[in-house]
Design a protein around this motif. Structure first.
Motif, PDB file in Angstrom:
ATOM      1  N   UNK A  70      69.771  74.994   7.148  1.00 25.77           N
ATOM      2  CA  UNK A  70      70.603  74.587   8.278  1.00 25.77           C
ATOM      3  C   UNK A  70      70.374  75.481   9.486  1.00 25.77           C
ATOM      4  N   UNK A  71      70.078  76.754   9.232  1.00 30.29           N
ATOM      5  CA  UNK A  71      69.843  77.691  10.333  1.00 30.29           C
ATOM      6  C   UNK A  71      68.634  77.286  11.166  1.00 30.29           C
ATOM      7  N   UNK A  72      67.698  76.547  10.552  1.00 33.04           N
ATOM      8  CA  UNK A  72      66.533  76.064  11.301  1.00 33.04           C
ATOM      9  C   UNK A  72      66.911  74.972  12.294  1.00 33.04           C
ATOM     10  N   UNK A  73      68.077  74.374  12.095  1.00 34.30           N
ATOM     11  CA  UNK A  73      68.451  73.179  12.851  1.00 34.30           C
ATOM     12  C   UNK A  73      69.535  73.448  13.886  1.00 34.30           C
ATOM     13  N   UNK A  74      69.728  74.704  14.254  1.00 34.86           N
ATOM     14  CA  UNK A  74      70.817  75.048  15.159  1.00 34.86           C
ATOM     15  C   UNK A  74      70.813  74.244  16.448  1.00 34.86           C
ATOM     16  N   UNK A  75      69.665  74.135  17.093  1.00 43.34           N
ATOM     17  CA  UNK A  75      69.625  73.411  18.368  1.00 43.34           C
ATOM     18  C   UNK A  75      69.794  71.909  18.167  1.00 43.34           C
ATOM     19  N   UNK A  76      69.376  71.398  16.989  1.00 44.23           N
ATOM     20  CA  UNK A  76      69.557  69.969  16.731  1.00 44.23           C
ATOM     21  C   UNK A  76      71.039  69.640  16.518  1.00 44.23           C
ATOM     22  N   UNK A  77      71.768  70.541  15.874  1.00 41.77           N
ATOM     23  CA  UNK A  77      73.211  70.351  15.706  1.00 41.77           C
ATOM     24  C   UNK A  77      73.893  70.372  17.066  1.00 41.77           C
ATOM     25  N   UNK A  78      73.489  71.320  17.927  1.00 34.11           N
ATOM     26  CA  UNK A  78      74.076  71.406  19.266  1.00 34.11           C
ATOM     27  C   UNK A  78      73.785  70.132  20.070  1.00 34.11           C
ATOM     28  N   UNK A  79      72.557  69.627  19.962  1.00 32.10           N
ATOM     29  CA  UNK A  79      72.211  68.376  20.651  1.00 32.10           C
ATOM     30  C   UNK A  79      73.103  67.235  20.185  1.00 32.10           C
ATOM     31  N   UNK A  80      73.278  67.132  18.882  1.00 33.26           N
ATOM     32  CA  UNK A  80      74.060  66.027  18.316  1.00 33.26           C
ATOM     33  C   UNK A  80      75.511  66.080  18.807  1.00 33.26           C
ATOM     34  N   UNK A  81      76.070  67.278  18.872  1.00 38.00           N
ATOM     35  CA  UNK A  81      77.461  67.428  19.324  1.00 38.00           C
ATOM     36  C   UNK A  81      77.586  67.149  20.818  1.00 38.00           C
ATOM     37  N   UNK A  82      76.711  67.748  21.613  1.00 34.80           N
ATOM     38  CA  UNK A  82      76.818  67.635  23.066  1.00 34.80           C
ATOM     39  C   UNK A  82      76.457  66.237  23.577  1.00 34.80           C
ATOM     40  N   UNK A  83      75.573  65.547  22.863  1.00 32.75           N
ATOM     41  CA  UNK A  83      75.166  64.206  23.299  1.00 32.75           C
ATOM     42  C   UNK A  83      75.949  63.110  22.593  1.00 32.75           C
ATOM     43  N   UNK A  84      76.897  63.508  21.748  1.00 37.62           N
ATOM     44  CA  UNK A  84      77.769  62.523  21.123  1.00 37.62           C
ATOM     45  C   UNK A  84      77.084  61.608  20.133  1.00 37.62           C
ATOM     46  N   UNK A  85      76.124  62.121  19.406  1.00 34.84           N
ATOM     47  CA  UNK A  85      75.405  61.317  18.424  1.00 34.84           C
ATOM     48  C   UNK A  85      73.954  61.723  18.379  1.00 34.84           C
ATOM     49  N   UNK A 141      70.477  62.552  19.339  1.00 33.56           N
ATOM     50  CA  UNK A 141      69.907  62.867  20.652  1.00 33.56           C
ATOM     51  C   UNK A 141      68.626  62.091  20.914  1.00 33.56           C
ATOM     52  N   UNK A 142      68.273  61.974  22.179  1.00 33.82           N
ATOM     53  CA  UNK A 142      67.022  61.300  22.522  1.00 33.82           C
ATOM     54  C   UNK A 142      65.842  62.144  22.059  1.00 33.82           C
ATOM     55  N   UNK A 143      64.719  61.501  21.923  1.00 35.10           N
ATOM     56  CA  UNK A 143      63.509  62.219  21.540  1.00 35.10           C
ATOM     57  C   UNK A 143      63.103  63.185  22.644  1.00 35.10           C
ATOM     58  N   UNK A 144      62.623  64.348  22.256  1.00 33.30           N
ATOM     59  CA  UNK A 144      62.205  65.350  23.225  1.00 33.30           C
ATOM     60  C   UNK A 144      60.707  65.252  23.495  1.00 33.30           C
ATOM     61  N   UNK A 145      60.326  65.586  24.718  1.00 31.85           N
ATOM     62  CA  UNK A 145      58.909  65.781  25.075  1.00 31.85           C
ATOM     63  C   UNK A 145      58.036  64.555  24.829  1.00 31.85           C
ATOM     64  N   UNK A 146      58.607  63.362  24.957  1.00 33.84           N
ATOM     65  CA  UNK A 146      57.824  62.134  24.773  1.00 33.84           C
ATOM     66  C   UNK A 146      56.680  62.114  25.775  1.00 33.84           C
ATOM     67  N   UNK A 147      55.429  61.815  25.345  1.00 35.19           N
ATOM     68  CA  UNK A 147      55.033  61.220  24.056  1.00 35.19           C
ATOM     69  C   UNK A 147      54.492  62.219  23.043  1.00 35.19           C
ATOM     70  N   UNK A 148      55.120  63.357  22.870  1.00 36.78           N
ATOM     71  CA  UNK A 148      54.671  64.306  21.854  1.00 36.78           C
ATOM     72  C   UNK A 148      54.671  63.636  20.485  1.00 36.78           C
ATOM     73  N   UNK A 149      53.649  63.917  19.694  1.00 37.49           N
ATOM     74  CA  UNK A 149      53.564  63.319  18.371  1.00 37.49           C
ATOM     75  C   UNK A 149      52.134  63.210  17.893  1.00 37.49           C
ATOM     76  N   UNK A 150      51.962  62.516  16.784  1.00 37.70           N
ATOM     77  CA  UNK A 150      50.659  62.354  16.144  1.00 37.70           C
ATOM     78  C   UNK A 150      50.150  60.945  16.391  1.00 37.70           C
ATOM     79  N   UNK A 151      48.905  60.832  16.845  1.00 30.50           N
ATOM     80  CA  UNK A 151      48.333  59.526  17.179  1.00 30.50           C
ATOM     81  C   UNK A 151      46.950  59.376  16.547  1.00 30.50           C
ATOM     82  N   UNK A 152      46.688  58.168  16.063  1.00 31.36           N
ATOM     83  CA  UNK A 152      45.369  57.882  15.487  1.00 31.36           C
ATOM     84  C   UNK A 152      44.428  57.447  16.596  1.00 31.36           C
ATOM     85  N   UNK A 153      43.222  57.998  16.576  1.00 31.44           N
ATOM     86  CA  UNK A 153      42.204  57.650  17.565  1.00 31.44           C
ATOM     87  C   UNK A 153      41.010  57.054  16.845  1.00 31.44           C
ATOM     88  N   UNK A 154      39.968  56.732  17.602  1.00 28.70           N
ATOM     89  CA  UNK A 154      38.780  56.109  17.005  1.00 28.70           C
ATOM     90  C   UNK A 154      38.054  57.044  16.057  1.00 28.70           C
TER      91      UNK A 154
END
Length: 300
Positions: A213-228, A230-243
């Protein structure tokens, strides 16, 4: 007494002279003990006659699996039958002359065996006693068993590791065990520092769910402050398949998004008003992802 023993630290081995008794099995508590050994401590690993269960989880290589070999390296080994009075007597004698004792028994088992903190600390007041469990030594869940997977789920970690199928997924390594071992190592380090002045040890309670749970401190804060959720951060951060393989993308500021578009030959995306900033990109990507999940569910 352990408080009278002089340690002989060096930069390479700051815990030289430290004596550690490791009753842990699996990963979390053995990892903590292993880290102490890496930094110079003399660690005795105590196993039951059948051996630590990590010796049998996975492919065996001789008498080890990768789990037991990695998390028990550098330790001395001792087999004790704690169901026999002689085994308990040996354990108590060793505990009376060690600086740190690490155990992962179910709550109350160590005390019942005569190697609980209250009993051992009477004769060894400098003892630093670490208990590692799933849910801690007190509270409504303290008697429940648990594991790395349980901690990942109970802490909420899997809820933020959602795949393209819309399903929460367990992280593919024993992250709850490992982070618990690291927090336990940190707790022992600070207690050793305090013991040098205070002169006495203490009982340390570390558990898998709290550590994860200690790893998720900022995620808990996001959930409380945003009322549910939270939106995705840093979009389009993520993994994508290429050719020709997979590409990992991460962004921390808006200028990087424009540079990303240029790098993949899509300058048109940099000027598209739908993708003007992180917040708007999150709405568009989130809607597309939800639609993809709905289509997948309909097909099945």
């Amino acid at each position: 007494m352990t408080t009278e023993r002089k340690l002989s630290p060096t930069h390479e081995a700051p815990y030289a002279g430290l004596r550690v008794l490791d009753f842990g099995q699996g990963i979390a508590s053995p990892y903590c003990a292993m880290l102490l050994g890496v930094y110079g401590a003399d660690v005795i690993k105590v196993e039951p006659p059948e051996g630590d269960w990590s010796r049998f989880l996975g492919t065996t290589y001789g008498s080890h699996t990768t789990l037991s070999a990695v998390y028990d390296r550098g330790k001395r080994s001792l087999c004790l039958d704690m169901k026999h009075k002689d085994g308990i007597a040996i354990a108590r004698r060793l505990a009376g002359d060690c600086d740190v004792l690490i155990e992962g028994f179910r709550r109350g088992v160590a005390a019942r065996l005569g190697i609980g903190y209250e009993e051992l600390s009477r004769d060894n007041p400098g003892l630093i006693y670490l208990s590692v469990s799933a849910f801690g030594q007190s509270g409504p869940y303290s008697k429940r068993p648990g594991s790395d997977s349980v901690a990942q789920a109970f802490s909420g970690l899997v809820s933020i590791n959602v795949g393209n199928d819309g399903t929460p997924h367990r992280v593919g390594t024993t992250i709850s065990d490992v982070v618990t071992g690291i927090y336990a190592f940190q707790a022992i380090a600070t207690t050793l520092f305090a013991r040098a002045t205070v002169g006495a040890g203490r009982w340390i309670d570390v558990n898998l769910c709290q550590s994860t749970s200690a790893l998720l401190g900022h995620k808990v804060a996001e959930h409380i402050l945003e009322g549910g959720g939270p939106r995705a951060l840093n979009v389009p951060a993520g993994l994508y398949q290429t050719a020709d393989g997979w590409m990992m993308v991460t962004l921390v500021n808006e200028p990087q998004y424009k540079r990303l578009c240029a790098a993949i030959g899509r300058d048109d995306l940099a000027s598209d008003p739908r993708f003007a900033d992180f917040a708007r990109r999150a709405v568009v990507i989130g809607s597309a992802h939800d639609a993809e999940i709905d289509r997948a569910k309909a097909e099945h």
